[in-house]
Design an enzyme around this catalytic site. Structure first.
Site, PDB file in Angstrom:
ATOM      1  CG  HIS A   1      -4.675  -6.629  -0.806  1.00 56.34           C
ATOM      2  ND1 HIS A   1      -5.926  -6.795  -0.254  1.00 56.34           N
ATOM      3  CD2 HIS A   1      -4.607  -7.459  -1.883  1.00 56.34           C
ATOM      4  CE1 HIS A   1      -6.581  -7.701  -0.984  1.00 56.34           C
ATOM      5  NE2 HIS A   1      -5.817  -8.113  -1.974  1.00 56.34           N
TER       6      HIS A   1
ATOM      7  CD  GLU B   1      -7.745  -9.672  -4.320  1.00 60.32           C
ATOM      8  OE1 GLU B   1      -6.608 -10.042  -3.945  1.00 60.32           O
ATOM      9  OE2 GLU B   1      -8.684  -9.495  -3.525  1.00 60.32           O
TER      10      GLU B   1
ATOM     11  CG  ASN C   1      -3.474  -3.029   6.837  1.00 64.73           C
ATOM     12  OD1 ASN C   1      -3.401  -2.477   5.738  1.00 64.73           O
ATOM     13  ND2 ASN C   1      -4.450  -3.856   7.152  1.00 64.73           N
TER      14      ASN C   1
ATOM     15  CE1 TYR D   1      -8.773  -3.741   0.022  1.00 65.57           C
ATOM     16  CE2 TYR D   1      -8.213  -1.629  -0.965  1.00 65.57           C
ATOM     17  CZ  TYR D   1      -7.859  -2.738  -0.207  1.00 65.57           C
ATOM     18  OH  TYR D   1      -6.590  -2.835   0.312  1.00 65.57           O
TER      19      TYR D   1
ATOM     20  CE  LYS E   1      -3.715  -2.514   2.338  1.00 62.32           C
ATOM     21  NZ  LYS E   1      -4.742  -2.494   3.416  1.00 62.32           N
TER      22      LYS E   1
END
Ligand code: IDP
Ligand code: MG
Length: 150
Positions: free
Chosen positions: A116, A127, A113, A50, A10
């Site tokens: 992913h 994905e 965080n 998402y 991220k």
């Protein structure tokens, strides 16, 4: 069984220059990098990626965060790679993630965080297809594959 998964650093990870360190964890374990790239995600791609969270209260923040800076997307391959990468990533909330996991070592905030990773075979296929074209995959053998695998 040889399997592929999708993982994505991220914007916090890329901006904090953690790309090399995190990639090294996968490489050192013997996981193969099939494709990888730095990119800015469009709002449309973020919403699709998402999509399962579209009804959640944090959805808008999630989309605006993931489109706020560069991400580093990758396709990884090894035996049981979907579950193994999730294990290396650690719990969603870094405060609950074990030390030694990527989130447990590099993150503190739920929304920041660092990484992913696909959570099932179905999401991995979906994905990978969202972020990569078949022509971007590199099919090659690691020279030490017979040492890593029995
Ligand atoms: P995962 O990334 O471990 O698969 P998901 O439940 O799929 O976790 O959630 C996607 C991302 O949305 C998380 O990585 C986290 O950054 C964010 N997120 C999840 N739950 C919350 C929440 O309750 N508040 C804010 N952000 C959240
Ligand atoms: Mg998830």
């Amino acid at each position: 069984m040889r399997q592929r998964t999708f993982a994505m650093l991220k914007p916090d990870a890329v901006k904090r220059r953690l790309t090399g360190k995190i990639l090294s964890r996968f490489e050192e374990r013997g996981i193969k990098i099939i494709a990888a790239k730095t990119l800015m995600i469009s709002e449309e791609l973020a919403k699709t990626h998402y999509g399962e969270h579209s009804e959640k209260p944090f959805f808008n923040d999630l989309v605006s965060y993931i489109t706020s800076g560069p991400v580093f997307a990758m396709v990884l391959e090894s035996d049981d790679v979907i579950a193994q990468v999730r294990k290396m990533v650690g719990a969603t909330n870094p405060k609950e993630a074990d030390v030694g996991t990527i989130r447990g070592d590099y993150a503190i905030d739920l929304g920041r965080n660092v990484i992913h990773a696909s959570d099932s075979e179905e999401s991995a296929v979906r994905e990978i297809g969202l972020f990569f074209d078949e022509s971007e995959f590199c099919d090659y053998e690691l020279p030490d594959e017979d040492i890593i695998y029995e």
